[in-house]
Structure formats: C-alpha cells, structure tokens
Design an enzyme around this catalytic site. Structure first.
Site, PDB file in Angstrom:
ATOM      1  CG  ASP A   1      37.750  39.357  35.226  1.00 42.64           C
ATOM      2  OD1 ASP A   1      38.158  39.190  34.052  1.00 42.64           O
ATOM      3  OD2 ASP A   1      38.440  39.868  36.108  1.00 42.64           O
TER       4      ASP A   1
ATOM      5  CG  HIS B   1      38.727  46.489  40.001  1.00 42.75           C
ATOM      6  ND1 HIS B   1      39.725  47.367  39.596  1.00 42.75           N
ATOM      7  CD2 HIS B   1      39.184  45.247  39.687  1.00 42.75           C
ATOM      8  CE1 HIS B   1      40.723  46.686  39.064  1.00 42.75           C
ATOM      9  NE2 HIS B   1      40.423  45.392  39.115  1.00 42.75           N
TER      10      HIS B   1
END
Length: 136
Positions: A30, A99
């Site tokens: 991320d 996700h």
C-alpha cells in the site's frame, strides 16, 4: 475498468511494489500504509467489492491473502495481522476494486480496535431472524 487504479497497476500502466503474483491475484505494498508492510491483495479481474466477486475468485483471493499474512508477519516481525476488506464508500472503500488489506500490528501500536457494545434486550434475536430470512 479503464479508470481503476488497481487495474492500471495490474496492466503495468502504474508502477507498484509488487510482492506476489499468480495467474489470478496480485499483492503489492500500500502506498499509504497503516504500518510498514501493509499489503493489498487483489484479484486480477475487476470486481467492485465482495458482493460482485465470484465465489471461486474469492476463494483464490483468500488463499493469497493467507499466504501474504504469513509472509508479511514474518518479514516485519509483527505481533499480529489484521485482514480487512472495506465494501462501499460508507465502510471506507476508496478504490472500487475488491481488495484485502493485510496490516501488520505491533503490541501497543496505537491503533484502537473498533468500539463494541452488547445488544439491547431482544435486538439480537430479531436480527438473527432477519438475517436468516434473507438467506432463504
């Protein structure tokens, strides 16, 4: 999806820090992590959220998420791992491509768990019936 940032990562249009890839799934760091090692696990096919993802794809995504949870925990020597999937805007979903977040946790890391409270009398049994009814 033409404008989906995750689809652009899959196609290589946008760079990412990929940590795992197979035929159906992709995992990458991320770019705005909660903690170092925060990894996103996505299906390569575009599905908006948990409601639209086919069961077979969700199963494969779950296997990759488990693999990444173990890898991230070991790599950053985390004390624990949160697995989170936000579905829809009001639940915190920002990118509308299904996700999972794999978030490493440490003892006393300052992140609080969400608040909990017991049901008021009769509410749990009413909800139990409503949920069971929608499954029929």
């Amino acid at each position: 999806m033409k404008e989906c940032i995750f689809c652009k990562i899959i196609s290589g249009e946008i760079p990412s820090y990929k940590v795992y890839e197979d035929r159906e799934t992709l995992a990458f760091l991320d770019i705005n992590p909660v903690h170092e090692g925060h990894t996103l696990v996505i299906p390569k096919d575009h599905f908006e959220n948990i409601y639209s993802i086919p069961p077979e794809t969700l199963a494969r995504l779950s296997l990759t998420t488990q693999k990444m949870a173990i890898a991230v925990k070991n790599a950053v020597e985390a004390d624990g791992i949160n697995i989170i999937m936000n579905n829809e805007k009001d639940a915190g979903q920002i990118v509308f491509h299904a996700h999972f977040h794999v978030i490493p946790r440490r003892h006393n890391d300052g992140l609080a768990n969400w608040p909990q409270k017991p049901y008021e009398a009769g509410v749990a049994s009413t909800l139990q019936e409503k949920i069971k009814h929608t499954l029929e």
